[in-house]
Design a protein around this motif. Structure first.
Motif, short mmCIF file in Angstrom:
data_model
loop_
_atom_site.label_atom_id
_atom_site.label_comp_id
_atom_site.label_asym_id
_atom_site.label_seq_id
_atom_site.Cartn_x
_atom_site.Cartn_y
_atom_site.Cartn_z
N LEU A 106 -6.79 13.25 -57.07
CA LEU A 106 -7.68 12.70 -58.13
C LEU A 106 -8.24 14.03 -58.73
CD1 LEU A 106 -9.01 9.49 -56.33
CD2 LEU A 106 -7.58 9.61 -58.64
N GLY A 107 -8.80 15.04 -57.94
CA GLY A 107 -9.58 15.91 -58.71
C GLY A 107 -8.57 16.59 -59.57
N TYR A 108 -7.31 16.88 -59.21
CA TYR A 108 -6.20 17.43 -60.44
C TYR A 108 -6.01 16.54 -61.47
CZ TYR A 108 -5.77 21.84 -57.43
OH TYR A 108 -5.88 22.68 -56.76
N TRP A 109 -5.89 15.49 -61.33
CA TRP A 109 -5.69 14.31 -62.20
C TRP A 109 -6.65 14.40 -63.23
CZ3 TRP A 109 -2.04 11.80 -64.73
CH2 TRP A 109 -2.34 10.54 -65.52
N ILE A 123 -3.68 3.34 -51.37
CA ILE A 123 -3.35 3.91 -52.53
C ILE A 123 -4.13 2.75 -53.47
CG2 ILE A 123 -1.83 3.96 -54.21
CD1 ILE A 123 0.36 4.49 -51.93
N ASP A 124 -4.09 1.61 -53.74
CA ASP A 124 -4.86 0.63 -54.31
C ASP A 124 -6.28 0.96 -54.35
OD1 ASP A 124 -2.56 -0.71 -55.34
OD2 ASP A 124 -3.02 -2.45 -53.85
N GLU A 125 -6.91 1.34 -53.30
CA GLU A 125 -8.34 1.44 -53.01
C GLU A 125 -8.50 2.74 -53.79
OE1 GLU A 125 -11.02 3.24 -49.66
OE2 GLU A 125 -10.03 1.24 -49.23
N LYS A 126 -7.79 3.94 -53.74
CA LYS A 126 -8.25 5.31 -54.11
C LYS A 126 -7.82 5.53 -55.50
CE LYS A 126 -9.64 7.10 -50.14
NZ LYS A 126 -11.09 7.48 -49.84
N LEU A 127 -6.58 4.83 -56.15
CA LEU A 127 -6.31 5.09 -57.49
C LEU A 127 -6.18 4.20 -58.45
CD1 LEU A 127 -3.06 6.96 -56.33
CD2 LEU A 127 -5.21 7.86 -56.59
N LEU A 145 -3.66 7.00 -62.94
CA LEU A 145 -2.92 7.66 -62.04
C LEU A 145 -1.93 6.83 -61.62
CD1 LEU A 145 -1.63 10.20 -61.12
CD2 LEU A 145 -3.42 10.25 -59.25
N TYR A 146 -2.25 5.73 -61.02
CA TYR A 146 -1.72 4.67 -60.36
C TYR A 146 -1.30 3.57 -61.23
CZ TYR A 146 -0.31 1.53 -56.70
OH TYR A 146 0.25 0.58 -55.82
#
Length: 144
Positions: free
Chosen positions: A21-24, A132-136, A141-142
């Motif tokens: 997420l930082g790089y995104w 993945i749903d929670e984080k992105l 990105l997702y």
């Protein structure tokens, strides 16, 4: 268990979700400085993404290079088949910081989309999908 530690962000390389997420986010804020490429996109349209990468680093392909097959040669040289068969990746080792040496071959499995599902239980798949749903979700990105 390694899976649970990964989900919790505990691993020798740190919290995976924070890293990507930082790089995104940085790539969104500074697209001229940070190019974010996704594996699935690279596989889906390799030629366009190799051209995109060349342009990003300031060395776009000339028409002559494209016609001479330079892009296809690069794709062949960087292919899973070629890289996984290099002697250094068959028998070589590297030593990440603070870790014992790791055999390079463990980084090469099959290069098949979603092959990871063959190694996860249904419960693990459900847990990682939820994570993945929670984080992105909402990051751009997702896309489900």
């Amino acid at each position: 268990m390694a899976f649970d530690e990964f989900c919790q962000g505990i691993s020798w390389c740190g919290p995976y979700w924070d890293h990507i997420l930082g790089y995104w986010k940085a790539s969104q804020e500074r697209p001229d400085k940070i190019l974010f490429l996704k594996y699935e996109d690279m596989k889906r349209d390799t030629t366009s993404n190799v051209k995109r990468l060349a342009e990003f680093i300031g060395h776009p392909f000339s028409i002559e290079e494209e016609q001479a097959g330079v892009i296809q040669n690069i794709i062949k040289l960087c292919s899973f088949e070629n890289l996984s068969n290099l002697e250094v990746n068959k028998s070589g080792k590297h030593r990440p910081e603070t870790c014992t040496p790791v055999e390079n071959r463990i980084y090469f499995r099959k290069a098949k989309d979603e092959d990871w599902k063959n190694y996860f239980t249904d419960e693990m798949i459900e847990k990682i999908d939820k994570l993945i749903d929670e984080k992105l979700s909402g990051t751009g990105l997702y896309l489900k």
